[in-house]
Write an enzyme that holds these catalytic residues in place. Structure first.
Site, PDB file in Angstrom:
ATOM      1  N   THR A  75       0.819  -1.218   0.000  1.00 30.75           N
ATOM      2  CA  THR A  75       0.000   0.000   0.000  1.00 30.75           C
ATOM      3  C   THR A  75       0.846   1.259   0.000  1.00 30.75           C
ATOM      4  O   THR A  75       1.973   1.255   0.485  1.00 30.75           O
ATOM      5  CB  THR A  75      -0.983   0.004   1.200  1.00 30.75           C
ATOM      6  N   ARG A  76       0.270   2.336  -0.584  1.00 25.15           N
ATOM      7  CA  ARG A  76       0.911   3.653  -0.543  1.00 25.15           C
ATOM      8  C   ARG A  76      -0.066   4.692   0.014  1.00 25.15           C
ATOM      9  O   ARG A  76       0.148   5.888  -0.089  1.00 25.15           O
ATOM     10  CB  ARG A  76       1.401   4.080  -1.935  1.00 25.15           C
TER      11      ARG A  76
ATOM     12  N   HIS B 135      -7.938   2.521   5.874  1.00 23.69           N
ATOM     13  CA  HIS B 135      -9.199   2.804   6.557  1.00 23.69           C
ATOM     14  C   HIS B 135      -9.878   1.461   6.852  1.00 23.69           C
ATOM     15  O   HIS B 135      -9.316   0.405   6.610  1.00 23.69           O
ATOM     16  CB  HIS B 135     -10.059   3.730   5.688  1.00 23.69           C
TER      17      HIS B 135
ATOM     18  N   HIS C 243      -9.973  -1.281   4.168  1.00 22.20           N
ATOM     19  CA  HIS C 243      -8.708  -1.992   3.935  1.00 22.20           C
ATOM     20  C   HIS C 243      -8.464  -3.027   5.030  1.00 22.20           C
ATOM     21  O   HIS C 243      -7.969  -4.125   4.778  1.00 22.20           O
ATOM     22  CB  HIS C 243      -7.527  -1.014   3.931  1.00 22.20           C
TER      23      HIS C 243
ATOM     24  N   ARG D 173      -7.891  -3.887  -7.799  1.00 22.42           N
ATOM     25  CA  ARG D 173      -8.305  -3.235  -9.037  1.00 22.42           C
ATOM     26  C   ARG D 173      -7.300  -2.122  -9.302  1.00 22.42           C
ATOM     27  O   ARG D 173      -6.927  -1.401  -8.389  1.00 22.42           O
ATOM     28  CB  ARG D 173      -9.705  -2.653  -8.762  1.00 22.42           C
TER      29      ARG D 173
END
Ligand code: PPS
Length: 569
Positions: free
Chosen positions: A193-194, A198, A201, A287
């Site tokens: 992740t970057r 929340h 996730h 996605r």
């Protein structure tokens, strides 16, 4: 898939040899690594980019660009190249050892230069990133930041790059492998992740781990991400807050000093290989994984599932399995997150969602961010970094001919803003700057650019620290104004105000008697007379000063600032 946690090969020499090499390497020609090259070098040295043994040779580079494989056929989708300037390349012979230094001059490694070539960057852009379009951040980097020549060759690692931040949270591939061995984790699913995490996730990673019957590694990128992303300091504080939400024995977090390229499908495969090297068995691909945003025609660079397709095609060979990302949505009626494609009663329930854009809007306007969406501790961190616009710094940048009234309006604006109070205000007027910051500069294109870049630098620092910078130089060149805008917009709003007094009117007023001297040829390169002025095409505000009093001009700026939410009415 069997879980092999034996160490991956590293490129470091022993501690004793490194001390000796350091002394010897001090004599070598040195290359000062760019921030991106430091990230690449760290992962080369610690085995994160295993099986690479150095920066790619020309044959490997060409093969990777065209076929996603090294020259020997091994899968490797991303060119890891050492770009240098033409001038530096000329000083290097094939077969020569060079020292690679970090930005403070510390020698991190040596490289034996086996290859030196001028790459076809347009071809690299087309093949690796899908289009030679500078709207893609990595294509922009390739053409506008990377040097013209590539050097290739094996690396000998002397020491890891030094990190002063979050040291305890950084792990090499072998440190993670050792940890997984120690705690007996046989299956590990990695989440790349970057962005801040929340609730959605948290739900999706938790479910991915359950689905794969694996433990979870939150593996955020803290090297280089997409320009404009939330800085990693804030993100790591947010991740730490979320970590408490997982059962502690099932989940861990480690920071990855990767320089992302935002190359969608190729990037997903690259990320998978990196996670395999870090001892993971599964990898979550969502996605539009590592998507770069829109191209210059306003369309997506890649299809939303291209990354998943390419990963699936290669996963067997990679030895790491894909877990596809479920799009999680909040079902209000049941007060829980559910995968969107598993909700059978869609028409009978209320589904809530807050997009990234909506989240940014709520943060910038100080509006409520509901608890179903995120964790209060995460929202608190984000609010500290992104306070409401009315509490952020900003820059008002006046531009126009000499004598157009920039300074007068800027002064009036400063006084009005000081009267309102709340934030410190600094006026960087053309004349003041030339006296204090740029006293050695003249009016050539080069000097004007330097002058404006200095103003931009100071304004961006003021903006970063929550103040108001008012700039009032002529700033005649559009490209330089754009560069200043980019500098400032990292930290806050940039409001360009064109003081559109015509050159005829400025010359008629000739308040300093300079136009007369310029006409007589006594002042050279005078803006509007003997030097160009690029009229701003899309300023936030254009002031027609010829028929409007100064006070009203300043008021127009105030109204603009209010409409942008930068000051409260
Ligand atoms: S620039 O182009 O933005 O760097 O110019 P700036 O720093 O705003 O300085 C402009 C002031 O310098 C005086 N001056 C000249 N202006 C334009 N061209 C030439 N050759 C020149 N020589 C001196 C002029 O008084 C400008 O002041 P303002 O406040 O704009 O009238």
């Amino acid at each position: 898939m069997s879980h092999d946690l034996t160490p991956v090969p590293e490129l470091y020499v022993s501690y004793e040899s490194s001390q000796k090499m350091k002394l010897e390497a001090a004599e070598l020609t040195s290359h000062d690594l760019t921030p991106r090259q430091i990230c690449d070098l760290e992962l080369l040295m610690n085995g994160g980019f295993n099986p690479l043994k150095g920066f790619l040779s020309q044959a490997d580079y060409e093969s990777v660009v065209d076929t996603l494989r090294l020259a020997d056929g091994t899968l490797w989708p991303m060119p890891i190249t050492l770009d240098v300037s033409e001038g530096f390349a000329e000083t290097v012979e094939l077969g020569q050892d060079i020292a690679l230094r970090d930005q403070e001059g510390v020698i991190l490694a040596t490289m034996t230069v086996t290859d030196k070539w001028v790459p076809n960057k347009a071809h690299e852009a087309e093949k690796v990133f899908g289009a030679d379009d500078s709207a893609h951040p990595a294509v922009n980097y390739l053409h506008n930041t990377a040097g013209a020549v590539y050097l290739g060759g094996p690396i000998t690692g002397i020491q890891q790059p030094v990190h002063y931040d979050f040291r305890a949270r950084r792990d090499t591939p072998n440190e993670l492998r050792a940890y997984f061995r120690k705690v007996g984790w046989r299956k590990v699913v990695a989440f790349q992740t970057r962005n801040p995490l929340h609730r959605a996730h948290q739900e999706l990673t938790f479910r991915a781990a359950k689905e794969a019957q694996a433990n979870l590694l939150i593996h955020p990128v803290v090297g280089m991400t997409k320009p404009g992303d939330i800085d990693h300091f804030t993100r790591v504080r947010c991740y730490e807050a979320v970590l408490d939400q997982y059962p502690s024995s099932t989940t861990t977090m480690s920071l990855l000093n990767l320089a992302m390229r935002m190359a969608g499908p190729r990037e997903a495969v690259w990320h998978g290989l990196i996670r395999k090297n870090h001892g993971c068995t599964h990898f979550i691909v969502g996605r539009d994984h590592a998507g770069p945003g829109k191209n210059s025609a306003g369309e997506d660079f890649y299809g939303p599932y291209d990354a998943q397709d390419l990963f699936r095609e290669h996963q067997e060979e990679m030895g790491i399995e894909m877990v596809d990302f479920k799009h999680m949505v909040y079902v209000q009626d049941r007060a829980q997150y559910e995968p969107a494609d598993e909700i059978l009663d869609k028409d009978d329930v209320t589904i809530l969602n807050i997009s990234g854009t909506e989240l940014r809007r709520r943060l910038s306007e100080g509006l409520e961010i509901p608890e179903w969406f995120s964790f209060p501790a995460v929202v608190d961190e984000l609010r500290k970094t992104r306070p409401p616009r009315a509490e952020q710094g900003f820059t008002v940048f006046f531009t126009g001919y000499s004598g157009s009234g920039k300074s007068t309006v800027a002064n009036a604006l400063m006084v009005k803003l000081m009267e309102m109070g709340g934030r410190p205000v600094t006026l960087l007027d053309g004349d003041i700057v030339r006296k204090n910051l740029s006293s050695e500069l003249g009016f050539s294109k080069e000097h004007r650019d330097l002058n404006i870049r200095r103003i931009g630098y100071v304004a961006s620092e003021i903006t970063k620290n929550g103040g108001i910078a008012i700039c009032a130089p002529i700033a005649p060149y559009a490209t330089t104004r754009r560069a200043v805008r980019e500098d400032v917009e990292q930290f806050g709003a940039f409001i360009e105000v064109h003081v559109a007094t015509s050159i005829e009117e400025c010359e008629r007023r000739d308040r300093k008697g300079l136009y007369k001297l310029a006409r007589a040829g006594k002042i050279k390169e005078f803006t509007g007379i003997s030097d160009p002025y690029d009229v701003p095409e899309n300023p936030e505000l254009r002031l027609e000063t010829e028929s409007v009093p100064v006070d009203n001009c300043a008021h127009q700026v105030i109204l603009k600032l209010e409409s942008l939410g930068l000051i409260k009415a």
